[in-house]
Enzyme design. Structure first.
Site, PDB file in Angstrom:
ATOM      1  N   LYS A 182     -49.033 -55.173   6.215  1.00 53.65           N
ATOM      2  CA  LYS A 182     -50.431 -54.831   6.521  1.00 53.65           C
ATOM      3  C   LYS A 182     -50.983 -53.863   5.490  1.00 53.65           C
ATOM      4  CE  LYS A 182     -49.447 -54.960  11.519  1.00 53.65           C
ATOM      5  NZ  LYS A 182     -50.063 -56.230  11.946  1.00 53.65           N
ATOM      6  N   LYS A 198     -47.785 -50.131   0.514  1.00 50.11           N
ATOM      7  CA  LYS A 198     -48.502 -49.744  -0.704  1.00 50.11           C
ATOM      8  C   LYS A 198     -49.241 -48.425  -0.501  1.00 50.11           C
ATOM      9  CE  LYS A 198     -49.271 -54.270  -2.538  1.00 50.11           C
ATOM     10  NZ  LYS A 198     -50.371 -55.213  -2.670  1.00 50.11           N
ATOM     11  N   GLU A 248     -36.460 -43.517  -6.489  1.00 48.58           N
ATOM     12  CA  GLU A 248     -35.012 -43.513  -6.660  1.00 48.58           C
ATOM     13  C   GLU A 248     -34.500 -44.953  -6.703  1.00 48.58           C
ATOM     14  OE1 GLU A 248     -32.998 -40.569  -4.008  1.00 48.58           O
ATOM     15  OE2 GLU A 248     -31.501 -42.161  -3.787  1.00 48.58           O
ATOM     16  N   CYS A 299     -36.555 -42.612  -0.198  1.00 49.02           N
ATOM     17  CA  CYS A 299     -36.490 -43.801   0.662  1.00 49.02           C
ATOM     18  C   CYS A 299     -37.863 -44.081   1.229  1.00 49.02           C
ATOM     19  CB  CYS A 299     -35.563 -43.554   1.852  1.00 49.02           C
ATOM     20  SG  CYS A 299     -33.842 -43.548   1.399  1.00 49.02           S
TER      21      CYS A 299
HETATM   22  N1  ACO Z   1     -42.117 -61.291   2.003  1.00 49.29           N
HETATM   23  C1  ACO Z   1     -42.676 -61.381   0.775  1.00 49.29           C
HETATM   24  N2  ACO Z   1     -43.338 -60.345   0.179  1.00 49.29           N
HETATM   25  C2  ACO Z   1     -43.421 -59.208   0.861  1.00 49.29           C
HETATM   26  C3  ACO Z   1     -42.882 -59.051   2.154  1.00 49.29           C
HETATM   27  C4  ACO Z   1     -42.203 -60.162   2.731  1.00 49.29           C
HETATM   28  N3  ACO Z   1     -41.659 -60.081   3.947  1.00 49.29           N
HETATM   29  N4  ACO Z   1     -43.142 -57.814   2.580  1.00 49.29           N
HETATM   30  C5  ACO Z   1     -43.812 -57.190   1.583  1.00 49.29           C
HETATM   31  N5  ACO Z   1     -43.989 -58.045   0.538  1.00 49.29           N
HETATM   32  C6  ACO Z   1     -44.624 -57.741  -0.732  1.00 49.29           C
HETATM   33  C7  ACO Z   1     -45.950 -58.349  -0.953  1.00 49.29           C
HETATM   34  O1  ACO Z   1     -46.084 -58.587  -2.324  1.00 49.29           O
HETATM   35  C8  ACO Z   1     -46.887 -57.256  -0.511  1.00 49.29           C
HETATM   36  O2  ACO Z   1     -48.093 -57.276  -1.156  1.00 49.29           O
HETATM   37  P1  ACO Z   1     -49.262 -58.320  -0.698  1.00 49.29           P
HETATM   38  O3  ACO Z   1     -49.316 -58.287   0.797  1.00 49.29           O
HETATM   39  O4  ACO Z   1     -50.471 -57.760  -1.373  1.00 49.29           O
HETATM   40  O5  ACO Z   1     -48.813 -59.634  -1.237  1.00 49.29           O
HETATM   41  C9  ACO Z   1     -46.147 -56.006  -0.957  1.00 49.29           C
HETATM   42  O6  ACO Z   1     -44.781 -56.325  -0.797  1.00 49.29           O
HETATM   43  C10 ACO Z   1     -46.461 -54.748  -0.186  1.00 49.29           C
HETATM   44  O7  ACO Z   1     -46.823 -55.034   1.138  1.00 49.29           O
HETATM   45  P2  ACO Z   1     -47.223 -53.874   2.132  1.00 49.29           P
HETATM   46  O8  ACO Z   1     -47.802 -54.488   3.362  1.00 49.29           O
HETATM   47  O9  ACO Z   1     -48.017 -52.836   1.434  1.00 49.29           O
HETATM   48  O10 ACO Z   1     -45.793 -53.244   2.422  1.00 49.29           O
HETATM   49  P3  ACO Z   1     -45.031 -53.070   3.813  1.00 49.29           P
HETATM   50  O11 ACO Z   1     -45.790 -52.173   4.725  1.00 49.29           O
HETATM   51  O12 ACO Z   1     -44.602 -54.363   4.364  1.00 49.29           O
HETATM   52  O13 ACO Z   1     -43.775 -52.203   3.320  1.00 49.29           O
HETATM   53  C11 ACO Z   1     -41.567 -51.950   2.498  1.00 49.29           C
HETATM   54  C12 ACO Z   1     -42.967 -52.550   2.229  1.00 49.29           C
HETATM   55  C13 ACO Z   1     -41.688 -50.446   2.732  1.00 49.29           C
HETATM   56  C14 ACO Z   1     -40.682 -52.178   1.287  1.00 49.29           C
HETATM   57  C15 ACO Z   1     -41.019 -52.667   3.760  1.00 49.29           C
HETATM   58  O14 ACO Z   1     -40.762 -54.013   3.463  1.00 49.29           O
HETATM   59  C16 ACO Z   1     -39.742 -52.056   4.304  1.00 49.29           C
HETATM   60  O15 ACO Z   1     -39.766 -51.031   4.989  1.00 49.29           O
HETATM   61  N6  ACO Z   1     -38.569 -52.705   4.034  1.00 49.29           N
HETATM   62  C17 ACO Z   1     -37.298 -52.244   4.554  1.00 49.29           C
HETATM   63  C18 ACO Z   1     -36.850 -50.985   3.860  1.00 49.29           C
HETATM   64  C19 ACO Z   1     -36.821 -51.110   2.347  1.00 49.29           C
HETATM   65  O16 ACO Z   1     -36.325 -52.088   1.792  1.00 49.29           O
HETATM   66  N7  ACO Z   1     -37.369 -50.091   1.654  1.00 49.29           N
HETATM   67  C20 ACO Z   1     -37.383 -50.011   0.200  1.00 49.29           C
HETATM   68  C21 ACO Z   1     -36.042 -49.580  -0.282  1.00 49.29           C
HETATM   69  S1  ACO Z   1     -36.074 -48.965  -1.931  1.00 49.29           S
HETATM   70  C22 ACO Z   1     -36.366 -47.291  -1.779  1.00 49.29           C
HETATM   71  O17 ACO Z   1     -36.381 -46.803  -0.680  1.00 49.29           O
HETATM   72  C23 ACO Z   1     -36.578 -46.467  -2.989  1.00 49.29           C
END
Ligand code: ACO
Ligand code: ZN
Length: 281
Positions: A160, A164, A184, A150
């Site tokens: 931010k 990634k 996963e 997760c």
């Molecule tokens: N809308 C559109 N694109 C988005 C958004 C958004 N709200 N948030 C992230 N992205 C995309 C973008 O492409 C972004 O890249 P870019 O900024 O270069 O365009 C990319 O995702 C990664 O952005 P980061 O800033 O590196 O990621 P962030 O810190 O926001 O974390 C995460 C991503 C962990 C998936 C976050 O959205 C989160 O915690 N979501 C809720 C929990 C979740 O869904 N986790 C994944 C479940 S699957 C698993 O656990 C195996």
């Protein structure tokens, strides 16, 4: 992405207080029955114990002596630190983290035994302590070569580059283990976006350097990304042709440059020289 709120099922806890943030929750989380009558919970940002009332938290903060997650600090670069927490040695912390994370994860069943997992908790540190920005969990032993179970970036810290960074970190651990890894399944929409972004950026950079003369197997060995994930990423970028029963990479320099321009920001880099870690035995 406002649809998160529409998809929200029965949601018991509507908001949480954590450190200096008040955060609206996204999904249901199975807190113990004694918390079912509350809509707001107060978390200690260090030990992640949660309480029903602000006064309880204030009293707790006076006696809680943690200033960072329990466990080992395995990475430090400037104000950014990563802690490795063993769910068996820190069971309550692991469970608290799962309760908290489920508030933002829809499809995951987080009711597994925390004993079997390691938690990698990313923090921004200042003179008040190390403040959690996100985390990922990882099975100690995975039959399916999962290198991440997760992943979560807490909402105030999203978009931010921390997501990634966490993904990159999970692959750096796999490289140290000399194994390929994959997250996963299923991935959430935001999870898939983040992974696709990471895979695309990493693979395009290598393809550019090698002018496309490289195989999927070699890419996998270099990046610890599983071959299937490489193939699906390159297929979505239309860099794969099927010739004589084989998938081959066709990376026209012009096409590569176009994709590289369109690829998102690189995000925060993991400086491997600052990672002090040996694989779990
Ligand atoms: N809308 C559109 N694109 C988005 C958004 C958004 N709200 N948030 C992230 N992205 C995309 C973008 O492409 C972004 O890249 P870019 O900024 O270069 O365009 C990319 O995702 C990664 O952005 P980061 O800033 O590196 O990621 P962030 O810190 O926001 O974390 C995460 C991503 C962990 C998936 C976050 O959205 C989160 O915690 N979501 C809720 C929990 C979740 O869904 N986790 C994944 C479940 S699957 C698993 O656990 C195996
Ligand atoms: Zn505490």
């Amino acid at each position: 992405l406002r649809e998160h709120e529409e998809f929200t099922k029965v949601k018991n806890i509507a908001t949480i207080e954590l450190g200096r943030y008040e955060i609206d929750t996204w999904y249901f989380s199975p807190f113990p029955p004694e918390y079912h009558d509350c809509t707001k919970l107060f978390f200690c940002e260090f030990c992640l114990n949660f309480m029903k009332r602000k006064e309880q938290l204030q009293r707790h903060m006076r006696k809680c002596d943690l200033k960072h997650p329990p466990g080992d600090e395995i990475y430090r670069n400037g104000t950014l630190s990563m802690f490795e927490v063993d769910g068996k040695k820190n069971k309550v912390y692991g469970q608290n983290l799962c309760y908290l994370a489920k508030l933002f994860l829809d499809h995951k069943t987080l009711y597994y035994d925390v004993d079997l997992f390691l938690f990698y908790v990313l923090c921004e540190c200042d003179d008040r302590g190390c403040h959690m920005v996100g985390y990922f969990s990882k099975e100690k032993h995975s039959e399916e070569s999962y290198n991440l179970a997760c992943i979560l970036t807490l909402p105030p810290y999203q978009r931010k580059g921390y997501g990634k960074f966490l993904i990159a970190f999970s692959y750096e651990l796999s490289k140290k283990e000399a194994k390929v890894g994959t997250p996963e399944r299923p991935l959430s929409d935001l999870g898939l976006l983040s992974y696709r972004g990471y895979w695309t950026r990493v693979l395009l950079d290598i393809l550019k350097k090698h002018k496309g003369n490289i195989s999927i197997k070699e890419l996998s060995d270099m990046t610890a990304i599983k071959a299937e994930d490489i193939l699906s990423t390159l297929q979505s970028l239309e860099l794969i042709q099927y010739r004589k029963g084989q998938h081959v990479i066709c990376a026209d320099p012009k096409v590569l440059d176009r994709h590289l321009k369109a690829a998102g920001r690189g995000g925060l880099d993991v400086d491997v020289s600052k990672l002090i870690w040996t694989p779990y035995k």
